[in-house]
Structure formats: C-alpha cells, structure tokens
Design an enzyme around this catalytic site. Structure first.
Site, mmCIF file in Angstrom:
data_model
loop_
_atom_site.group_PDB
_atom_site.id
_atom_site.type_symbol
_atom_site.label_atom_id
_atom_site.label_comp_id
_atom_site.label_asym_id
_atom_site.label_seq_id
_atom_site.Cartn_x
_atom_site.Cartn_y
_atom_site.Cartn_z
ATOM 1 N N ASP A 238 0.835 -1.192 0.000
ATOM 2 C CA ASP A 238 0.000 0.000 0.000
ATOM 3 C C ASP A 238 0.875 1.250 0.000
ATOM 4 O OD1 ASP A 238 -2.023 1.856 0.293
ATOM 5 O OD2 ASP A 238 -2.837 1.003 2.140
ATOM 6 N N GLY A 264 -2.329 -4.486 -2.186
ATOM 7 C CA GLY A 264 -2.348 -3.045 -2.047
ATOM 8 C C GLY A 264 -3.414 -2.560 -1.092
ATOM 9 N N HIS A 265 -3.970 -1.383 -1.403
ATOM 10 C CA HIS A 265 -4.886 -0.689 -0.512
ATOM 11 C C HIS A 265 -6.219 -1.417 -0.375
ATOM 12 C CE1 HIS A 265 -6.110 2.872 1.695
ATOM 13 N NE2 HIS A 265 -7.147 3.063 0.902
ATOM 14 N N PHE A 266 -6.768 -1.860 -1.499
ATOM 15 C CA PHE A 266 -8.039 -2.585 -1.489
ATOM 16 C C PHE A 266 -7.757 -4.080 -1.545
ATOM 17 C CE2 PHE A 266 -9.813 1.554 -2.872
ATOM 18 C CZ PHE A 266 -10.763 1.680 -1.872
#
Length: 294
Positions: A238, A264-266
């Site tokens: 992320d 990553g972020h999601f």
C-alpha cells in the site's frame, strides 16, 4: 447461498444504506469502508463471514447509496460521519460489536470506540491507520497542505484524486496481477463520485483529515486501557498507508496479530480468502476470552 439484505434506515432526516447478513443473535461485525468506495467493497466478504458473524456494512453519508446532501446541508467531517453511524446503530439496536476498519472507516471506528469505550469489543484493521508511521509522506503532503490552507492552489492539487486515474490507481497499485481486480469496482465508485456536489463533500473530508491525527493519542490510550484484541491484516504494498502502520499496533496492543499480504490498498479485491480466513480464525481465538456474544 448466503442471504444478504440491502436495507435503509432514517437518521435525522438522512437515509443510511447498509448491507446485512447472518443470524440476528450472532456477534456483530461492523464493516466500515474507505474512500472512494462504499459497502460495495465488502460485497464478497459479507457472505464469507455471515453465520459466525452478523455482518453490518453501512455506506457513510456522501458515499454509496446513503444520502449525499450538499456541504451547505451537512457538515462533512469525520465527527459527523461517526455520529450518523452511532445513531444508525442505535436505531437498529446494536450496542456491542467488533469493527473492521479500512481507510476512512478507521477514523469513524476510532470515534465510535472513544464515544462508547465498552461498545467496541475487537478490532480488525485492514489498511486502517492509527499511527503516524502509517502515513506515506508523498501521498499525504497535498492533503496536509489543503487542510492547513484550503486555497484554490491547494484544492487544484487535490482535485485529481476525484478522477478516474487516481481511483483506478487506488485499486491497482501494489497488485501483482491486475486481472484479479474487478474493474466494476472503480466504475461503481466513479459513478457515485460524479453525483452533483459530491466533489465538494470529498474535498471537505480531505480538509478534515488532520483531525484524525490529533485523535491518535486517545485511540492509543483506549487500546491500552481496554485491551481489546486487534488483528491488523494489511496490503504490504500500500502506497497510502504503509505496513509500518500495521506493526505499530503492537505498541499499544502487545498481543495484536499482524498479517502482511502481498497486495495493495483494497486488499479484498485480490486476497479475499486470506482475509476472511484470518478474521474467522481471529474470532475463534478471542470469542471466549473476551466474552463476545455467540
């Protein structure tokens, strides 16, 4: 097949949309989403957790299918988002629950815990920050600048965050195999971001984000004093919230479980099964010790 209900509730003249699944008498897991999405980000996680949990996933005001009043009609602050969520839970008669927080969901969840320290009995943080170490400086610099001075110049630096390239990037950065990410996810977000007035609402929340940093010492004290169990499951690639933010939970919750995954972020878009299994195993470990209902 798990039955997922799509419901609305009225809170002070606002409509809060939420997804719900699982037995009415199961322990509640409140799923709190981030920017720029909605409870839609949990569309696959909800069926995976329903049963052991009663899963409730609201859309914040200004997001998803919840009301999106103008900035003149609603104060777009994290205090206000949390207060609507608190009242929504009261309306549906939920007063004790675990939280799953991601991105914007974290400051909402922390406020719920600080407003009623006995209500939140466990924390699952999926790239949901509570520590200075979690901020990636390059990403956050324009947000801090806008919060300090909401000038036209600083606003212009942030407006691209509302556009297609930035929204797609939030889903694809740090992901080894882009084909695992459903493009409908960002198309859904972009459609809702394009509603009249939502841009001003999102800018107001960007400007208010610094209030979350100021809240962190109180959050740390709540973690220390309450001893709530913590699971931090994080996309280690992320570029918004660094994995150091996950590791930092151990300072105030020494028994925190930290799981860094290659995403990553999601993270749910690529590592749904890993996250779901970690949450279910976490529940089994803490259910008896912390006297969670069910």
């Amino acid at each position: 097949m798990v039955a997922v209900h799509h419901r609305t509730v009225e809170v002070d003249g606002l409509t809060v949309f939420y997804r719900e699944a699982g037995p009415a008498d199961a322990p509640v897991l409140l799923l709190l989403h981030g920017y720029p999405t909605s409870s839609h980000m949990f569309r696959h996680l909800i069926p995976a957790l329903a049963g052991p949990y009663r899963v409730i996933a609201p859309d914040h005001i200004g997001f998803g299918r919840s009301s999106a009043p103008s900035v003149e009609e609603f104060p777009y602050t994290f205090d206000a988002l949390a207060e609507v969520t608190r009242r929504m839970l009261a309306v549906i008669d939920v007063d004790r629950y675990a939280i799953y927080v991601q991105d914007y969901g974290a400051p909402v969840g922390w406020r719920l815990a600080l407003a009623d320290p006995d209500a939140v009995v466990a924390v699952v943080s999926q790239n949901g920050n509570a520590y200075e170490e979690g901020f990636v400086p390059e990403f956050w610099a324009p947000i801090w600048a806008y919060g300090a001075d909401p000038s036209a110049e600083h606003e212009a630096r942030l407006r691209p965050a509302l556009g297609r390239e930035a929204v797609e990037w939030q889903y694809t950065h740090g992901v080894a195999d882009f084909s695992l990410v459903d493009p409908d996810a960002w198309e859904h977000d972009l459609t809702l971001l394009a509603r009249p007035g939502v841009d001003r609402a999102q800018l107001a929340l960007f400007g208010d984000y610094a209030t979350n940093r100021a809240l962190y010492p109180a959050v740390h004290e709540w973690l220390r004093s309450r001893g709530v169990p913590v699971l931090a499951v994080w996309g280690r690639n992320d570029e918004i919230f660094a994995p150091a933010g996950a590791e930092a939970f151990r300072r105030d919750a020494p028994d925190a479980e930290i799981l860094l995954l290659d995403g990553g972020h999601f993270l749910l878009e690529t590592h749904l099964d890993d996250v779901a299994q970690a949450i279910l195993a976490f529940r089994e470990r803490v259910c008896g010790e912390y006297a969670l209902p069910g």
